[in-house]
Scaffold this motif. Structure first.
Motif, PDB file in Angstrom:
ATOM      1  N   ARG B   1       0.854  -1.194   0.000  1.00 33.19           N
ATOM      2  CA  ARG B   1       0.000   0.000   0.000  1.00 33.19           C
ATOM      3  C   ARG B   1       0.891   1.246   0.000  1.00 33.19           C
ATOM      4  N   LYS B   2       0.519   2.227  -0.815  1.00 36.26           N
ATOM      5  CA  LYS B   2       1.314   3.444  -0.888  1.00 36.26           C
ATOM      6  C   LYS B   2       1.136   4.250   0.394  1.00 36.26           C
ATOM      7  N   GLU B   3       2.196   4.981   0.742  1.00 34.20           N
ATOM      8  CA  GLU B   3       2.145   5.825   1.937  1.00 34.20           C
ATOM      9  C   GLU B   3       1.054   6.885   1.833  1.00 34.20           C
ATOM     10  N   VAL B   4       0.957   7.490   0.658  1.00 35.32           N
ATOM     11  CA  VAL B   4       0.000   8.577   0.442  1.00 35.32           C
ATOM     12  C   VAL B   4      -0.772   8.295  -0.842  1.00 35.32           C
ATOM     13  N   GLU B   5      -2.078   8.357  -0.773  1.00 40.15           N
ATOM     14  CA  GLU B   5      -2.889   8.082  -1.961  1.00 40.15           C
ATOM     15  C   GLU B   5      -3.878   9.213  -2.193  1.00 40.15           C
ATOM     16  N   GLN B   6      -4.034   9.552  -3.455  1.00 43.05           N
ATOM     17  CA  GLN B   6      -4.997  10.580  -3.809  1.00 43.05           C
ATOM     18  C   GLN B   6      -5.627  10.263  -5.142  1.00 43.05           C
ATOM     19  N   ASP B   7      -6.835  10.742  -5.331  1.00 46.39           N
ATOM     20  CA  ASP B   7      -7.576  10.549  -6.564  1.00 46.39           C
ATOM     21  C   ASP B   7      -6.896  11.350  -7.669  1.00 46.39           C
ATOM     22  N   PRO B   8      -6.497  10.718  -8.766  1.00 49.84           N
ATOM     23  CA  PRO B   8      -5.777  11.447  -9.818  1.00 49.84           C
ATOM     24  C   PRO B   8      -6.647  12.421 -10.606  1.00 49.84           C
ATOM     25  N   GLY B   9      -7.965  12.279 -10.478  1.00 43.60           N
ATOM     26  CA  GLY B   9      -8.863  13.129 -11.245  1.00 43.60           C
ATOM     27  C   GLY B   9      -8.966  12.622 -12.684  1.00 43.60           C
ATOM     28  N   PRO B  10      -9.118  13.473 -13.695  1.00 41.71           N
ATOM     29  CA  PRO B  10      -9.024  14.926 -13.566  1.00 41.71           C
ATOM     30  C   PRO B  10     -10.308  15.571 -13.047  1.00 41.71           C
ATOM     31  N   PHE B  11     -10.129  16.705 -12.409  1.00 43.00           N
ATOM     32  CA  PHE B  11     -11.251  17.532 -11.992  1.00 43.00           C
ATOM     33  C   PHE B  11     -11.329  18.696 -12.978  1.00 43.00           C
ATOM     34  N   ASN B  12     -12.470  18.810 -13.643  1.00 44.67           N
ATOM     35  CA  ASN B  12     -12.702  19.932 -14.565  1.00 44.67           C
ATOM     36  C   ASN B  12     -13.844  20.763 -13.990  1.00 44.67           C
ATOM     37  N   VAL B  13     -13.537  21.982 -13.577  1.00 47.77           N
ATOM     38  CA  VAL B  13     -14.560  22.794 -12.911  1.00 47.77           C
ATOM     39  C   VAL B  13     -14.658  24.149 -13.581  1.00 47.77           C
ATOM     40  N   PRO B  14     -15.837  24.792 -13.520  1.00 44.96           N
ATOM     41  CA  PRO B  14     -15.970  26.136 -14.099  1.00 44.96           C
ATOM     42  C   PRO B  14     -15.334  27.171 -13.174  1.00 44.96           C
ATOM     43  N   GLU B  15     -14.941  28.267 -13.769  1.00 46.19           N
ATOM     44  CA  GLU B  15     -14.407  29.394 -12.996  1.00 46.19           C
ATOM     45  C   GLU B  15     -15.404  29.778 -11.910  1.00 46.19           C
ATOM     46  N   GLY B  16     -14.884  30.058 -10.711  1.00 43.88           N
ATOM     47  CA  GLY B  16     -15.756  30.463  -9.620  1.00 43.88           C
ATOM     48  C   GLY B  16     -16.261  29.321  -8.764  1.00 43.88           C
ATOM     49  N   ALA B  17     -16.050  28.098  -9.213  1.00 44.34           N
ATOM     50  CA  ALA B  17     -16.532  26.934  -8.462  1.00 44.34           C
ATOM     51  C   ALA B  17     -15.650  26.674  -7.242  1.00 44.34           C
ATOM     52  N   THR B  18     -16.202  25.895  -6.323  1.00 46.16           N
ATOM     53  CA  THR B  18     -15.440  25.395  -5.187  1.00 46.16           C
ATOM     54  C   THR B  18     -15.103  23.939  -5.457  1.00 46.16           C
ATOM     55  N   VAL B  19     -13.856  23.576  -5.221  1.00 42.47           N
ATOM     56  CA  VAL B  19     -13.442  22.198  -5.481  1.00 42.47           C
ATOM     57  C   VAL B  19     -12.653  21.687  -4.278  1.00 42.47           C
ATOM     58  N   ALA B  20     -12.829  20.407  -3.977  1.00 41.90           N
ATOM     59  CA  ALA B  20     -12.148  19.817  -2.824  1.00 41.90           C
ATOM     60  C   ALA B  20     -11.391  18.566  -3.240  1.00 41.90           C
ATOM     61  N   PHE B  21     -10.180  18.437  -2.733  1.00 40.55           N
ATOM     62  CA  PHE B  21      -9.366  17.249  -2.961  1.00 40.55           C
ATOM     63  C   PHE B  21      -9.122  16.557  -1.623  1.00 40.55           C
ATOM     64  N   ASN B  22      -9.149  15.233  -1.663  1.00 32.96           N
ATOM     65  CA  ASN B  22      -8.824  14.475  -0.467  1.00 32.96           C
ATOM     66  C   ASN B  22      -7.632  13.573  -0.724  1.00 32.96           C
ATOM     67  N   CYS B  23      -6.999  13.208   0.352  1.00 28.91           N
ATOM     68  CA  CYS B  23      -5.808  12.393   0.268  1.00 28.91           C
ATOM     69  C   CYS B  23      -5.778  11.545   1.540  1.00 28.91           C
ATOM     70  N   THR B  24      -5.401  10.275   1.428  1.00 29.84           N
ATOM     71  CA  THR B  24      -5.291   9.437   2.629  1.00 29.84           C
ATOM     72  C   THR B  24      -3.849   9.011   2.823  1.00 29.84           C
ATOM     73  N   TYR B  25      -3.476   8.753   4.052  1.00 32.27           N
ATOM     74  CA  TYR B  25      -2.122   8.290   4.328  1.00 32.27           C
ATOM     75  C   TYR B  25      -2.176   7.056   5.209  1.00 32.27           C
ATOM     76  N   SER B  26      -1.151   6.221   5.087  1.00 32.87           N
ATOM     77  CA  SER B  26      -1.182   4.925   5.765  1.00 32.87           C
ATOM     78  C   SER B  26      -0.364   4.894   7.055  1.00 32.87           C
ATOM     79  N   ASN B  27       0.617   5.778   7.181  1.00 26.18           N
ATOM     80  CA  ASN B  27       1.511   5.737   8.333  1.00 26.18           C
ATOM     81  C   ASN B  27       1.044   6.710   9.413  1.00 26.18           C
ATOM     82  N   SER B  28       0.516   6.174  10.479  1.00 26.51           N
ATOM     83  CA  SER B  28      -0.016   7.036  11.539  1.00 26.51           C
ATOM     84  C   SER B  28       1.087   7.821  12.240  1.00 26.51           C
TER      85      SER B  28
END
Lengths: 110, 108
Positions: B1-28
């Motif tokens: 399992r990778k230490e850090v994992e994140q959704d590669p996307g792509p995220f395509n959003v219109p100007e002015g939008a709010t966008v959120a990215f999440n990331c998980t990690y395995s090493n406490s």
């Protein structure tokens, strides 16, 4: 102007040749790092050094060598033993917990 | 399992939008976390450090949830210039662990 410099920006070599990538910093940081980045992949650690005259292997050290004779300099040699050397190579230095990168060297080996 | 994992996307959003990215990690035991921004064919640049209490820098808000082992980045009022790849990074024992990055394109 403080920062990290890497040279050259682009480098082309023939297979079987060793090549050395330069990394210099004037930030007075003790720790320095070398990464490679391949398309669509995250950065992978090749070597890192916490202090002068000391360095440790990262996850993908095979086929690479480094030296740390001066605090400011951390050159990376890509040897002919590295099977897939074509990549984007990034050098970084660390201040406390924050890491800062040089502009990178794109190495192409044919 | 990778230490850090994140959704590669792509995220395509219109100007002015709010966008959120999440990331998980395995090493406490990971000590610190960061968000970096990387433009095409350029080096990563530090965007912000991430603290458990949450931190904000203009339109950007970062949050760390140690109990669930995830990090988030919220971008409000997206600008065209926000288009880039965002890298989630953890720091453990003198080493940094990078996610593969999440690609964001802000569309006019």
């Amino acid at each position: 102007d403080g920062g990290i410099t890497q040279s050259p920006k682009y480098l082309f070599r023939k297979e079987g040749q060793n090549v050395t990538l330069s990394c210099e910093q004037n930030l007075n940081h003790d720790a320095m790092y070398w990464y490679r980045q391949d398309p669509g992949q995250g950065l992978r650690l090749i070597y890192y050094s916490q202090i002068v005259n000391d360095f440790q292997k990262g996850d993908i050290a095979e086929g690479y060598s480094v030296s740390r004779e001066k605090k400011e300099s951390f050159p990376l040699t890509v040897t002919s033993a590295q099977k897939n050397p074509t990549a984007f190579y990034l050098c970084a230095s660390r201040d406390s917990y924050e890491q800062y990168f040089g502009p990178g060297t794109r190495l192409t080996v044919t | 399992r990778k230490e850090v994992e994140q959704d590669p996307g792509p995220f395509n959003v219109p100007e002015g939008a709010t966008v959120a990215f999440n990331c998980t990690y395995s090493n406490s035991a990971s000590q610190s976390f960061f968000w970096y921004r990387q433009d095409c064919r350029k080096e990563p640049k530090l965007l912000m450090s991430v603290y458990s209490s949450g931190n904000e820098d203009g339109r950007f808000t970062a949050q760390l949830n140690r109990a669930s082992q995830y990090i988030s980045l919220l971008i409000r009022d997206s600008k065209l210039s926000d288009s880039a790849t965002y890298l989630c990074v953890g720091y453990t024992g003198n080493q940094f662990y990078f996610g593969t990055g999440t690609s964001l394109t802000v569309i006019p």
